[in-house]
Write a protein that holds these residues in place. Sequence first.
Motif, PDB file in Angstrom:
ATOM      1  N   THR A 250       0.828  -1.208   0.000  1.00 38.05           N
ATOM      2  CA  THR A 250       0.000   0.000   0.000  1.00 38.05           C
ATOM      3  C   THR A 250       0.863   1.260   0.000  1.00 38.05           C
ATOM      4  OG1 THR A 250      -0.123   0.018   2.419  1.00 38.05           O
ATOM      5  CG2 THR A 250      -1.880  -1.142   1.247  1.00 38.05           C
ATOM      6  N   SER A 252       0.237   5.235   1.038  1.00 37.62           N
ATOM      7  CA  SER A 252      -0.728   6.148   1.665  1.00 37.62           C
ATOM      8  C   SER A 252      -0.042   7.455   2.055  1.00 37.62           C
ATOM      9  CB  SER A 252      -1.369   5.490   2.889  1.00 37.62           C
ATOM     10  OG  SER A 252      -0.386   5.189   3.853  1.00 37.62           O
ATOM     11  N   ARG A 254      -0.609   9.564   5.155  1.00 39.57           N
ATOM     12  CA  ARG A 254      -0.120   9.644   6.530  1.00 39.57           C
ATOM     13  C   ARG A 254      -0.665   8.558   7.457  1.00 39.57           C
ATOM     14  NH1 ARG A 254      -2.397  15.400   8.541  1.00 39.57           N
ATOM     15  NH2 ARG A 254      -1.213  14.734  10.369  1.00 39.57           N
ATOM     16  N   GLU A 255      -1.688   7.820   6.999  1.00 42.72           N
ATOM     17  CA  GLU A 255      -2.324   6.816   7.867  1.00 42.72           C
ATOM     18  C   GLU A 255      -1.859   5.409   7.511  1.00 42.72           C
ATOM     19  OE1 GLU A 255      -4.311   7.729  10.297  1.00 42.72           O
ATOM     20  OE2 GLU A 255      -4.410   9.850   9.745  1.00 42.72           O
ATOM     21  N   GLU A 256      -1.822   4.547   8.515  1.00 46.96           N
ATOM     22  CA  GLU A 256      -1.520   3.137   8.282  1.00 46.96           C
ATOM     23  C   GLU A 256      -2.717   2.449   7.637  1.00 46.96           C
ATOM     24  OE1 GLU A 256      -0.078   0.828  11.563  1.00 46.96           O
ATOM     25  OE2 GLU A 256       1.117   2.501  12.338  1.00 46.96           O
ATOM     26  N   GLN A 265       3.922  -1.544   3.697  1.00 43.54           N
ATOM     27  CA  GLN A 265       3.228  -0.255   3.704  1.00 43.54           C
ATOM     28  C   GLN A 265       4.211   0.880   3.445  1.00 43.54           C
ATOM     29  OE1 GLN A 265       0.175   0.738   6.474  1.00 43.54           O
ATOM     30  NE2 GLN A 265       0.199  -1.304   7.385  1.00 43.54           N
ATOM     31  N   ILE A 267       4.097   4.709   3.866  1.00 44.39           N
ATOM     32  CA  ILE A 267       3.394   5.907   4.351  1.00 44.39           C
ATOM     33  C   ILE A 267       4.300   7.082   4.012  1.00 44.39           C
ATOM     34  CG2 ILE A 267       2.398   7.042   6.370  1.00 44.39           C
ATOM     35  CD1 ILE A 267       2.247   4.162   7.620  1.00 44.39           C
ATOM     36  N   PRO A 270       4.005  10.764   7.488  1.00 41.94           N
ATOM     37  CA  PRO A 270       3.211  10.683   8.716  1.00 41.94           C
ATOM     38  C   PRO A 270       2.877  12.065   9.284  1.00 41.94           C
ATOM     39  CG  PRO A 270       5.017   9.094   8.772  1.00 41.94           C
ATOM     40  CD  PRO A 270       5.234   9.953   7.558  1.00 41.94           C
ATOM     41  N   ALA A 277       5.780  13.932   0.877  1.00 40.50           N
ATOM     42  CA  ALA A 277       5.121  12.834   0.162  1.00 40.50           C
ATOM     43  C   ALA A 277       5.549  12.809  -1.301  1.00 40.50           C
ATOM     44  CB  ALA A 277       3.604  12.972   0.274  1.00 40.50           C
TER      45      ALA A 277
END
Length: 321
Positions: A250, A252, A254-256, A265, A267, A270, A277
């Motif tokens: 995955t 994303s 900022r969220e797990e 994952q 991220i 965060p 990002a």
Amino acid sequence: MAMNIGKDVKLAAQNLRKGELVGIPTETVYGLAGNALSEDAVLKIYAAKNRPQFNPLILHIAHIDQLNKLGLSLPFKAMELAARFSPGPITFLVPKSEKIPDIVTAGTPAVAIRIPDHPLTLELLREIDFPLAAPSANPSGYVSPTTALHVFEQLGDMVSYILDGGECRVGLESTIISFLGEEPELLRYGGAPLEAIEAVIGPVKLPEKGYSDNPVAPGMLARHYATAHPLLLGNMNSLLEQHQGKRLATISFREEAKGIPATHQFILSPSGSLEEAAKRLFAAMRMADSMDIDLIIAERFPEQGLGKAINDRLNRASTPA
């Protein structure tokens, strides 16, 4: 092949003068550079990337003053933007001159120009007496490189030398603004946020259709920046539900993501920074793609600032639903 990576600007310049290709660092992504005034060198770029020759290239220069020598000029609003953002992640599309080979512009009457913001590449551009044509240094359509090692892994034996400038600071390609019509038009979201551009020159026309099979500027193809594994873009939770039982990675903001191993994952920030990002996006896509998985799931980012450019890249990398 030996890993030909280093910080020798004079060696890079020497190779470019011989008509060879060099990997160059910029603040956006790494470029695959050749002498823009040499048709043979430009042909090598298209061949190394396996890039369609109807997809134009960006010209890189060290200073606005070089435009006169190339028979080019920037209109007033473009000059205002250049004063604010250049060197930096902005590209100007303007009418071409006969001094620019047609192969650089894919036969279109316009040329894309920018001044990259990286000390090594600016030093290189001052060392040579020609502009550089430099698309991203990766096979056409794949994720763009943000380190010298990414360039070597994908194009190693196609490049005579890779100038190592560390990790790219912005991590997304430049914003492209066209000055061909009566009003400035956005052709590609990128490292200079649209809001910041409009704060300098007022409203910018948005494209009716963002992608094209017959592009007038680089980075406009509908399928681009793609991973080898399928990538799905949308609401993280609903996509995870739909694809239970599959091996997933995955991406994303900022969220797990629930139920996914931490190793799978990515991220990107965060703390919630779109700049951070953006810088980490392409590296995360590469890492996810290297894993033993079935599918990459990415969530949409906030539609503001660099979030628009991140969504643009993910959208074009994604597998159609």
